[in-house]
Design a protein around this motif. Sequence first.
Motif, PDB file in Angstrom:
ATOM      1  N   ASN A 281       0.810  -1.219   0.000  1.00  0.00           N
ATOM      2  CA  ASN A 281       0.000   0.000   0.000  1.00  0.00           C
ATOM      3  C   ASN A 281       0.841   1.266   0.000  1.00  0.00           C
ATOM      4  O   ASN A 281       0.291   2.359   0.055  1.00  0.00           O
ATOM      5  CB  ASN A 281      -0.962  -0.005   1.197  1.00  0.00           C
ATOM      6  CG  ASN A 281      -1.979  -1.113   1.088  1.00  0.00           C
ATOM      7  OD1 ASN A 281      -1.812  -2.183   1.671  1.00  0.00           O
ATOM      8  ND2 ASN A 281      -3.014  -0.886   0.304  1.00  0.00           N
ATOM      9  N   THR A 284       4.285   1.962  -5.770  1.00  0.00           N
ATOM     10  CA  THR A 284       3.684   1.556  -7.047  1.00  0.00           C
ATOM     11  C   THR A 284       3.940   0.078  -7.294  1.00  0.00           C
ATOM     12  O   THR A 284       3.050  -0.668  -7.685  1.00  0.00           O
ATOM     13  CB  THR A 284       4.280   2.397  -8.197  1.00  0.00           C
ATOM     14  OG1 THR A 284       3.946   3.767  -7.948  1.00  0.00           O
ATOM     15  CG2 THR A 284       3.718   1.978  -9.538  1.00  0.00           C
ATOM     16  N   HIS A 306       5.126   6.291  -1.124  1.00  0.00           N
ATOM     17  CA  HIS A 306       4.251   7.449  -1.255  1.00  0.00           C
ATOM     18  C   HIS A 306       3.324   7.638  -0.060  1.00  0.00           C
ATOM     19  O   HIS A 306       2.409   8.455  -0.104  1.00  0.00           O
ATOM     20  CB  HIS A 306       3.447   7.408  -2.559  1.00  0.00           C
ATOM     21  CG  HIS A 306       2.580   6.170  -2.714  1.00  0.00           C
ATOM     22  ND1 HIS A 306       1.468   5.951  -1.962  1.00  0.00           N
ATOM     23  CD2 HIS A 306       2.688   5.099  -3.540  1.00  0.00           C
ATOM     24  CE1 HIS A 306       0.912   4.801  -2.327  1.00  0.00           C
ATOM     25  NE2 HIS A 306       1.635   4.270  -3.271  1.00  0.00           N
ATOM     26  N   ASP A 330      -8.415   4.167   7.091  1.00  0.00           N
ATOM     27  CA  ASP A 330      -6.979   4.131   6.740  1.00  0.00           C
ATOM     28  C   ASP A 330      -6.382   2.734   6.817  1.00  0.00           C
ATOM     29  O   ASP A 330      -5.168   2.582   6.810  1.00  0.00           O
ATOM     30  CB  ASP A 330      -6.185   5.132   7.594  1.00  0.00           C
ATOM     31  CG  ASP A 330      -5.979   4.642   9.024  1.00  0.00           C
ATOM     32  OD1 ASP A 330      -6.587   3.630   9.392  1.00  0.00           O
ATOM     33  OD2 ASP A 330      -5.209   5.282   9.758  1.00  0.00           O
ATOM     34  N   ALA A 331      -7.228   1.717   6.890  1.00  0.00           N
ATOM     35  CA  ALA A 331      -6.716   0.354   7.032  1.00  0.00           C
ATOM     36  C   ALA A 331      -6.916  -0.439   5.748  1.00  0.00           C
ATOM     37  O   ALA A 331      -8.025  -0.548   5.248  1.00  0.00           O
ATOM     38  CB  ALA A 331      -7.416  -0.349   8.190  1.00  0.00           C
ATOM     39  N   ALA A 332      -5.839  -0.984   5.228  1.00  0.00           N
ATOM     40  CA  ALA A 332      -5.920  -1.884   4.070  1.00  0.00           C
ATOM     41  C   ALA A 332      -5.672  -3.304   4.563  1.00  0.00           C
ATOM     42  O   ALA A 332      -4.603  -3.607   5.099  1.00  0.00           O
ATOM     43  CB  ALA A 332      -4.896  -1.492   3.022  1.00  0.00           C
ATOM     44  N   LEU A 333      -6.671  -4.147   4.413  1.00  0.00           N
ATOM     45  CA  LEU A 333      -6.606  -5.514   4.936  1.00  0.00           C
ATOM     46  C   LEU A 333      -6.044  -6.480   3.898  1.00  0.00           C
ATOM     47  O   LEU A 333      -6.342  -6.374   2.709  1.00  0.00           O
ATOM     48  CB  LEU A 333      -8.005  -5.976   5.334  1.00  0.00           C
ATOM     49  CG  LEU A 333      -8.485  -5.539   6.712  1.00  0.00           C
ATOM     50  CD1 LEU A 333     -10.002  -5.643   6.812  1.00  0.00           C
ATOM     51  CD2 LEU A 333      -7.821  -6.395   7.799  1.00  0.00           C
ATOM     52  N   HIS A 334      -5.251  -7.422   4.392  1.00  0.00           N
ATOM     53  CA  HIS A 334      -4.715  -8.484   3.544  1.00  0.00           C
ATOM     54  C   HIS A 334      -4.830  -9.777   4.337  1.00  0.00           C
ATOM     55  O   HIS A 334      -4.042 -10.006   5.251  1.00  0.00           O
ATOM     56  CB  HIS A 334      -3.256  -8.195   3.178  1.00  0.00           C
ATOM     57  CG  HIS A 334      -3.062  -6.909   2.440  1.00  0.00           C
ATOM     58  ND1 HIS A 334      -3.019  -6.832   1.077  1.00  0.00           N
ATOM     59  CD2 HIS A 334      -2.952  -5.633   2.888  1.00  0.00           C
ATOM     60  CE1 HIS A 334      -2.866  -5.565   0.698  1.00  0.00           C
ATOM     61  NE2 HIS A 334      -2.812  -4.821   1.785  1.00  0.00           N
ATOM     62  N   ILE A 353      -2.519   3.295   6.949  1.00  0.00           N
ATOM     63  CA  ILE A 353      -1.915   4.245   6.016  1.00  0.00           C
ATOM     64  C   ILE A 353      -2.101   5.676   6.481  1.00  0.00           C
ATOM     65  O   ILE A 353      -3.214   6.086   6.832  1.00  0.00           O
ATOM     66  CB  ILE A 353      -2.574   4.097   4.625  1.00  0.00           C
ATOM     67  CG1 ILE A 353      -2.499   2.632   4.168  1.00  0.00           C
ATOM     68  CG2 ILE A 353      -1.911   5.019   3.610  1.00  0.00           C
ATOM     69  CD1 ILE A 353      -3.393   2.326   2.992  1.00  0.00           C
TER      70      ILE A 353
END
Lengths: 356, 356
Positions: A281, A284, A306, A330-334, A353
């Motif tokens: 996250n 790129t 970034h 702001d949380a990206a889960l995986h 993030i």
Amino acid sequence: MTNPLAQGSTIGILGGGQLGRMLSVAAARLGFKTCVFEPAGDCPASHVANYHLQASYEDESALKKFADSVDVITYEFENIPTSALDTLEAIRPIHPSREALRISQDRLIEKDFLTNLGLTVAPYAHVNSEEDLRAAVAKVGLPAILKTCRFGYDGKGQARLETEADIAPAWEAMAGAPSVLEGFISFTKEISIIAARGPSGEVSCYDPGENVHEGGILRTTTVPAVIPASLRTDAVLLAARVLNALEYVGVMGVELFVTPNGLLVNEIAPRVHNSGHWTQNGCTVDQFEQHIRAVAGWPLGNGARHADIVMENLIGDDMDRVPELAKSADAALHLYGKAEVKKGRKMGHVNHIKRP
Amino acid sequence: MTNPLAQGSTIGILGGGQLGRMLSVAAARLGFKTCVFEPAGDCPASHVANYHLQASYEDESALKKFADSVDVITYEFENIPTSALDTLEAIRPIHPSREALRISQDRLIEKDFLTNLGLTVAPYAHVNSEEDLRAAVAKVGLPAILKTCRFGYDGKGQARLETEADIAPAWEAMAGAPSVLEGFISFTKEISIIAARGPSGEVSCYDPGENVHEGGILRTTTVPAVIPASLRTDAVLLAARVLNALEYVGVMGVELFVTPNGLLVNEIAPRVHNSGHWTQNGCTVDQFEQHIRAVAGWPLGNGARHADIVMENLIGDDMDRVPELAKSADAALHLYGKAEVKKGRKMGHVNHIKRP
């Protein structure tokens, strides 16, 4: 430069855990198929791989079938039996190389390799007997940690020595396995640097992250690590020295201690690394795609950061927090799709993030 | 709110193309397995799906097997035979709903639906015969485009009318299929808005993107679209009206024309949409994960945009540019693993990223 792997080629991945899973997704993003070799059924990588060859590392005919069905081989873990590697390498190229595996499979060989490169590691001594251990304690001092040379991870195969009374039980805990005693060093923080090298020799490093472990398991990685610019440069130079010495192809995780006297290498992992999950996250091109690019002979991608990120592992019952985390902006889960929640098992991770 | 789908559940996806592929990856990221139903072998989605059920939409027993093996069903394309939907829906829920499919499967029904909602569409008339077409031309004017009501996409099943001499051949080109004549309208740009609605009624829209088509196929989508703030608001309100009217669950692509008199709806697609591919590199939660979240009864994720992006489709021989694109620092590649390059075939896309 070597010829880049053609569209539609198949990348073979040894190991079907979460690292293999995320490597498979990255390979697909670049138009490749994947075949995962993994003894366990319903493993995380099998959910997103084109093929899952379920067989044991002792099954030579399965290994040959696997190698025949792929164009290049990589792996998600370093403890692959040598006999399996012999069979595979006779048929297809393996990246990163056997030499990287040979070194990282054995703590003693790794420490000797790093020392010979002029890098600093914690004081250490080889231990093959209780008598060796006594001598090692005299040399390295106490407290110290005794670790088997091979097959240890996430705090397994380790014993901590506080006093001389711990010597006998610690040696017993190793069950006779060749071991290394590591002295404690005084460090202010643990950082790691995820570095990649392509077949043509280009090297690209991600920003160092600051790691917090709990019970021997990585808990969080925070980027950027709060360290002076000079140490940041040192970390890059040090990682590049390791990669170049091995003529390495792929991504490597290098764990470092920040000490009053500069950086000290804790260990190297010849693969994508838990402390690099923030790149999914924050960049790129993440560490998984970077690894696939290197293995496939593609140019390395842009790993510039970034966002500021705290990567947090979701371990065991942390999965109970998923419904709450799913609501966070702001949380990206995986998540890894593991069937059973167990204490100490890595079930997923979340990238918290913060954008500038 | 409905109960969120449990970890390890399986999401069934009808259609195995690139949209199914990217939905599969997003589902895996949230810990779900996927089963793809697709008549073609070696399809893009099969490379990253847990299962690929290769069967025809006429194969009722395969459809039943598919429905029995999944917990919820979604789709990547709208032209699913009604009989198949009847079979599937008797066994498992389908999101987005049958009603959304019924409307979007037929241009005439769609235009009537949008008009009844108070939205503006281009002048249109139903055409069932050459005589109808003459009357339609008189009503709508020339130039105009004749399109079959059903099963058209990417410029197929369409004929352009410039003069009255085009009436007979245009009708012939429809091969007797019920059709709609659409008048040309004067627009300054084409934009689209990707909108999501969860089962509890929450709606979240991505920033509108500006589309450029070539030969009826999307070429680029640029975000942000350069439009006044008032039109941005109109686009959101308009999309929400459509979603709410359908009690929609999932992601929808809404294509709009910007005209001197405001926004005009070109068409709606009850699925993730090519013009939303920029979200993969521009948002914490992309359109694919957003769709899976909605279908799984999870809260919608954060779709705020953090970069300026030009999404460019890689069509046919554009694949020759991949080696060059792979070197670009601002290009994020997404390739579909299609075995054969064909003229007009979408082979992948690239997100050209500009960070503020």
